[in-house]
Motif scaffolding. Structure first.
Motif, PDB file in Angstrom:
ATOM      1  N   GLU A   6       0.833  -1.204   0.000  1.00 20.63           N
ATOM      2  CA  GLU A   6       0.000   0.000   0.000  1.00 20.63           C
ATOM      3  C   GLU A   6       0.870   1.257   0.000  1.00 20.63           C
ATOM      4  OE1 GLU A   6      -3.931  -1.683   2.333  1.00 20.63           O
ATOM      5  OE2 GLU A   6      -2.200  -1.027   3.497  1.00 20.63           O
ATOM      6  N   VAL A   9       2.201   1.750  -3.501  1.00 20.74           N
ATOM      7  CA  VAL A   9       1.178   2.316  -4.380  1.00 20.74           C
ATOM      8  C   VAL A   9       1.090   3.825  -4.187  1.00 20.74           C
ATOM      9  CG1 VAL A   9      -1.310   2.417  -4.823  1.00 20.74           C
ATOM     10  CG2 VAL A   9      -0.168   0.219  -4.641  1.00 20.74           C
ATOM     11  N   GLU A  10       1.221   4.291  -2.965  1.00 21.12           N
ATOM     12  CA  GLU A  10       1.169   5.731  -2.692  1.00 21.12           C
ATOM     13  C   GLU A  10       2.343   6.462  -3.338  1.00 21.12           C
ATOM     14  OE1 GLU A  10      -1.406   7.309  -1.452  1.00 21.12           O
ATOM     15  OE2 GLU A  10      -2.416   5.391  -1.150  1.00 21.12           O
ATOM     16  N   ALA A  13       1.642   5.712  -7.612  1.00 19.23           N
ATOM     17  CA  ALA A  13       0.422   6.282  -8.194  1.00 19.23           C
ATOM     18  C   ALA A  13       0.635   7.688  -8.754  1.00 19.23           C
ATOM     19  CB  ALA A  13      -0.713   6.262  -7.178  1.00 19.23           C
ATOM     20  N   LEU A  16       2.398   7.460 -12.079  1.00 20.18           N
ATOM     21  CA  LEU A  16       1.544   6.995 -13.168  1.00 20.18           C
ATOM     22  C   LEU A  16       0.704   8.146 -13.723  1.00 20.18           C
ATOM     23  CD1 LEU A  16       0.351   3.590 -11.658  1.00 20.18           C
ATOM     24  CD2 LEU A  16       1.879   3.892 -13.616  1.00 20.18           C
ATOM     25  N   PHE A  22      -2.168   7.000 -16.207  1.00 17.12           N
ATOM     26  CA  PHE A  22      -3.419   6.809 -15.477  1.00 17.12           C
ATOM     27  C   PHE A  22      -4.049   8.180 -15.247  1.00 17.12           C
ATOM     28  CE2 PHE A  22      -3.725   2.628 -12.953  1.00 17.12           C
ATOM     29  CZ  PHE A  22      -3.002   1.909 -13.883  1.00 17.12           C
ATOM     30  N   THR A  24      -6.364  10.479 -12.646  1.00 18.74           N
ATOM     31  CA  THR A  24      -6.478  10.519 -11.185  1.00 18.74           C
ATOM     32  C   THR A  24      -7.628   9.649 -10.703  1.00 18.74           C
ATOM     33  OG1 THR A  24      -5.572  12.752 -11.173  1.00 18.74           O
ATOM     34  CG2 THR A  24      -6.749  12.044  -9.196  1.00 18.74           C
ATOM     35  N   VAL A  27      -6.651   5.939 -10.778  1.00 15.31           N
ATOM     36  CA  VAL A  27      -5.733   5.532  -9.708  1.00 15.31           C
ATOM     37  C   VAL A  27      -6.525   5.249  -8.446  1.00 15.31           C
ATOM     38  CG1 VAL A  27      -3.906   6.336  -8.165  1.00 15.31           C
ATOM     39  CG2 VAL A  27      -3.667   6.642 -10.613  1.00 15.31           C
ATOM     40  N   GLU A  28      -7.464   6.120  -8.140  1.00 13.82           N
ATOM     41  CA  GLU A  28      -8.275   5.906  -6.938  1.00 13.82           C
ATOM     42  C   GLU A  28      -9.067   4.605  -7.050  1.00 13.82           C
ATOM     43  OE1 GLU A  28      -7.970   7.637  -4.143  1.00 13.82           O
ATOM     44  OE2 GLU A  28      -6.450   8.782  -5.216  1.00 13.82           O
ATOM     45  N   TYR A  30      -8.203   1.916  -8.804  1.00 13.41           N
ATOM     46  CA  TYR A  30      -7.346   0.733  -8.890  1.00 13.41           C
ATOM     47  C   TYR A  30      -6.316   0.595  -7.771  1.00 13.41           C
ATOM     48  CZ  TYR A  30      -9.198   0.063 -13.599  1.00 13.41           C
ATOM     49  OH  TYR A  30     -10.023  -0.154 -14.664  1.00 13.41           O
ATOM     50  N   LYS A  31      -6.280   1.511  -6.820  1.00 15.45           N
ATOM     51  CA  LYS A  31      -5.270   1.444  -5.759  1.00 15.45           C
ATOM     52  C   LYS A  31      -5.268   0.095  -5.038  1.00 15.45           C
ATOM     53  CE  LYS A  31      -4.080   6.082  -4.323  1.00 15.45           C
ATOM     54  NZ  LYS A  31      -4.161   7.075  -3.257  1.00 15.45           N
ATOM     55  N   LEU A  34      -3.854  -2.567  -7.279  1.00 18.47           N
ATOM     56  CA  LEU A  34      -2.410  -2.405  -7.416  1.00 18.47           C
ATOM     57  C   LEU A  34      -1.684  -2.947  -6.178  1.00 18.47           C
ATOM     58  CD1 LEU A  34      -2.285   1.180  -8.923  1.00 18.47           C
ATOM     59  CD2 LEU A  34      -1.418  -0.879 -10.027  1.00 18.47           C
TER      60      LEU A  34
END
Length: 58
Positions: A6, A9-10, A13, A16, A22, A24, A27-28, A30-31, A34
């Motif tokens: 996690e 990802v932060e 993201a 990306l 991606f 915005t 990204v939210e 698919y977080k 991911l």
């Protein structure tokens, strides 16, 4: 407490989004996928196609 995935990802993201791969909103969406490694090829394709379509529209 967040997992290492996690946290990664932060970090990834925003890159990306910055590189135009991606949107915005995607990204939210698919977080979690991911972070858990559950992104399928179709998910990646949809996210990149969305970003490219928006770029072409501008």
């Amino acid at each position: 407490m967040t997992s290492l995935s996690e946290e990664l990802v932060e970090v990834v993201a925003p890159l990306l989004i910055e590189d135009g791969l991606f949107l915005t909103r995607d990204v939210e969406t698919y977080k979690a996928k991911l972070a858990t490694g559950a992104m399928k090829a179709e998910d990646w394709l949809m996210a990149v196609e969305n970003a490219l379509a928006k770029e072409e529209a501008q």
